[in-house]
Design a protein around this motif. Structure first.
Motif, PDB file in Angstrom:
ATOM      1  N   LEU A 165      64.135  55.881  44.462  1.00  0.00           N
ATOM      2  CA  LEU A 165      63.143  54.895  44.906  1.00  0.00           C
ATOM      3  C   LEU A 165      61.789  55.554  45.158  1.00  0.00           C
ATOM      4  CD1 LEU A 165      65.288  52.722  47.352  1.00  0.00           C
ATOM      5  CD2 LEU A 165      64.488  52.094  45.074  1.00  0.00           C
ATOM      6  N   ALA A 166      61.831  56.775  45.719  1.00  0.00           N
ATOM      7  CA  ALA A 166      60.577  57.498  45.959  1.00  0.00           C
ATOM      8  C   ALA A 166      59.888  57.821  44.641  1.00  0.00           C
ATOM      9  CB  ALA A 166      60.853  58.770  46.755  1.00  0.00           C
ATOM     10  N   GLU A 168      60.301  56.153  41.872  1.00  0.00           N
ATOM     11  CA  GLU A 168      59.845  54.881  41.304  1.00  0.00           C
ATOM     12  C   GLU A 168      58.540  54.434  41.965  1.00  0.00           C
ATOM     13  OE1 GLU A 168      60.289  51.789  38.558  1.00  0.00           O
ATOM     14  OE2 GLU A 168      61.459  53.630  38.799  1.00  0.00           O
ATOM     15  N   LYS A 169      58.447  54.615  43.285  1.00  0.00           N
ATOM     16  CA  LYS A 169      57.223  54.245  43.992  1.00  0.00           C
ATOM     17  C   LYS A 169      56.054  55.108  43.528  1.00  0.00           C
ATOM     18  CE  LYS A 169      55.264  53.661  48.620  1.00  0.00           C
ATOM     19  NZ  LYS A 169      54.025  54.386  48.287  1.00  0.00           N
ATOM     20  N   GLU A 170      56.321  56.401  43.369  1.00  0.00           N
ATOM     21  CA  GLU A 170      55.261  57.300  42.903  1.00  0.00           C
ATOM     22  C   GLU A 170      54.805  56.902  41.506  1.00  0.00           C
ATOM     23  OE1 GLU A 170      54.512  62.104  42.192  1.00  0.00           O
ATOM     24  OE2 GLU A 170      56.418  61.361  42.995  1.00  0.00           O
ATOM     25  N   ASN A 172      55.039  53.879  40.172  1.00  0.00           N
ATOM     26  CA  ASN A 172      54.296  52.619  40.276  1.00  0.00           C
ATOM     27  C   ASN A 172      52.883  52.843  40.805  1.00  0.00           C
ATOM     28  OD1 ASN A 172      56.471  51.159  39.334  1.00  0.00           O
ATOM     29  ND2 ASN A 172      57.240  50.658  41.370  1.00  0.00           N
ATOM     30  N   ASP A 173      52.757  53.764  41.785  1.00  0.00           N
ATOM     31  CA  ASP A 173      51.426  54.085  42.306  1.00  0.00           C
ATOM     32  C   ASP A 173      50.557  54.690  41.210  1.00  0.00           C
ATOM     33  OD1 ASP A 173      52.202  53.149  44.753  1.00  0.00           O
ATOM     34  OD2 ASP A 173      52.612  55.117  45.613  1.00  0.00           O
ATOM     35  N   GLU A 176      49.507  51.970  38.890  1.00  0.00           N
ATOM     36  CA  GLU A 176      48.477  51.132  39.493  1.00  0.00           C
ATOM     37  C   GLU A 176      47.115  51.828  39.450  1.00  0.00           C
ATOM     38  OE1 GLU A 176      46.680  47.880  41.375  1.00  0.00           O
ATOM     39  OE2 GLU A 176      48.580  48.126  40.286  1.00  0.00           O
TER      40      GLU A 176
END
Length: 321
Positions: A165-166, A168-170, A172-173, A176
């Motif tokens: 998840l970390a 994936e968040k990185e 996605n960031d 973005e």
């Protein structure tokens, strides 16, 4: 618990007779062996402590899970002997906060997570333990019983999921930030002359992009007090009624701030599409290219300047008369 057996009398009648002491003892022994067998075959670890904290029973699963022999150690030594730690995997678990120790104080403990690591298990593992006091029906306190199981696989999956998840968040960031960069590069707002802004549009103009573009443009107009905005659509190859509607909304928003909007760079294919769709661009001024748009802005600025000079000179002429 007393049990009763039955036998027939010599006269053929049947009646209940008190159980013999030997039969009662045998039944109790049989029951205890059955209970012992059940505890010995439970997959979870089970330990029983007397009221002084002495371990009086542990099943084979307990030693298999801990990878240590359950020894007669005082509660103060349990954390050190079995290598028990808090969730940070570094802080030794305080002995008085261990589930069985808390149960000896009359507390019921449910699902306490602990990390354990020692010489026989250098990589470590995770346990979840529950404990409760052992109290008879008449209120006599005997000690405490603790039950624990190995949840190392679950914790490992949770850790892997957390890391995923970390990541994936990185990602996605990063996407973005890339989207914002592409947006800024694809929709730059340039001040090419005093009081003149240029907004070149490249690609497809959807509702989301149009909204962001309009917001940025209006901020720039208000911040720099510009009088003219040239919207250059040279990079737009496909247009439909929705795109035309977004352009009209942008122009209306610009004119509400007191600036004049011009459209430049309309391609032949785009012009044919707009004509076929019967799109009315209203009072928006359309020009061949960006150079013509800038020339028009400069001419309008000069015209306004000359008119201002004329208006300023009229009071002086009237005074001379």
């Amino acid at each position: 618990m007393k049990t009763k057996t039955s036998r027939r009398s010599a006269g053929g009648g049947g009646r209940a007779s008190p159980a013999r002491p030997g039969g009662t003892l045998k039944a109790l022994e049989s029951r205890m062996r059955a209970q012992q067998t059940i505890l010995d075959n439970i997959v979870d670890g089970v330990v029983v402590s007397d009221r002084h904290g002495k371990i009086i029973y542990s099943n084979p699963a307990a030693e298999a899970l801990l990878k240590l022999t359950i020894a007669d150690a005082s509660p103060d030594e349990w954390s050190q002997r079995y290598g028990l730690y808090r969730a940070d995997e570094q802080t030794p678990f305080p002995p008085h906060e261990l589930p069985v120790a808390r149960a000896l104080q009359g507390e019921v403990v449910v699902a306490q997570e602990m990390f354990f690591r020692h010489g026989n298990n250098p990589t470590g593992g995770w346990l979840v333990a529950s404990a409760r006091p052992v109290i008879s029906d008449d209120g006599t306190f005997f000690g405490a019983v603790g039950v624990f199981r190995d949840v190392s696989d679950r914790k490992r999956w949770e850790k892997e999921l957390e890391q995923q998840l970390a990541r994936e968040k990185e990602r996605n960031d990063t996407l973005e930030r890339l989207r914002l960069t592409v947006q800024q590069l694809s929709t730059p707002i340039l001040e090419i002359w005093d009081e003149v802004l240029v907004l070149p549009i490249i690609g497809i103009l959807d509702s989301r992009r149009s909204g962001e573009m309009t917001e940025q443009l209006l901020d720039e107009i208000a911040r720099k007090q510009c009088r003219f905005v040239i919207v250059d659509v040279t990079g737009v190859e496909i247009v439909d009624s929705s795109t035309a509607d977004q352009l009209l909304k942008l122009v209306s928003a610009v004119e509400l701030l007191g600036a004049r909007c011009m459209l430049t760079g309309v391609q032949p294919a785009v012009a044919q599409t707009l004509t076929a769709l019967r799109v009315d661009l209203g009072p928006m001024l359309t020009l061949r290219n960006l150079r013509h748009g800038l020339q028009t802005c400069l001419r309008l600025i000069q015209t306004d300047f000359d008119m201002t000079r004329v208006m300023a000179s009229r009071p002086e002429a009237a005074a001379r008369r």
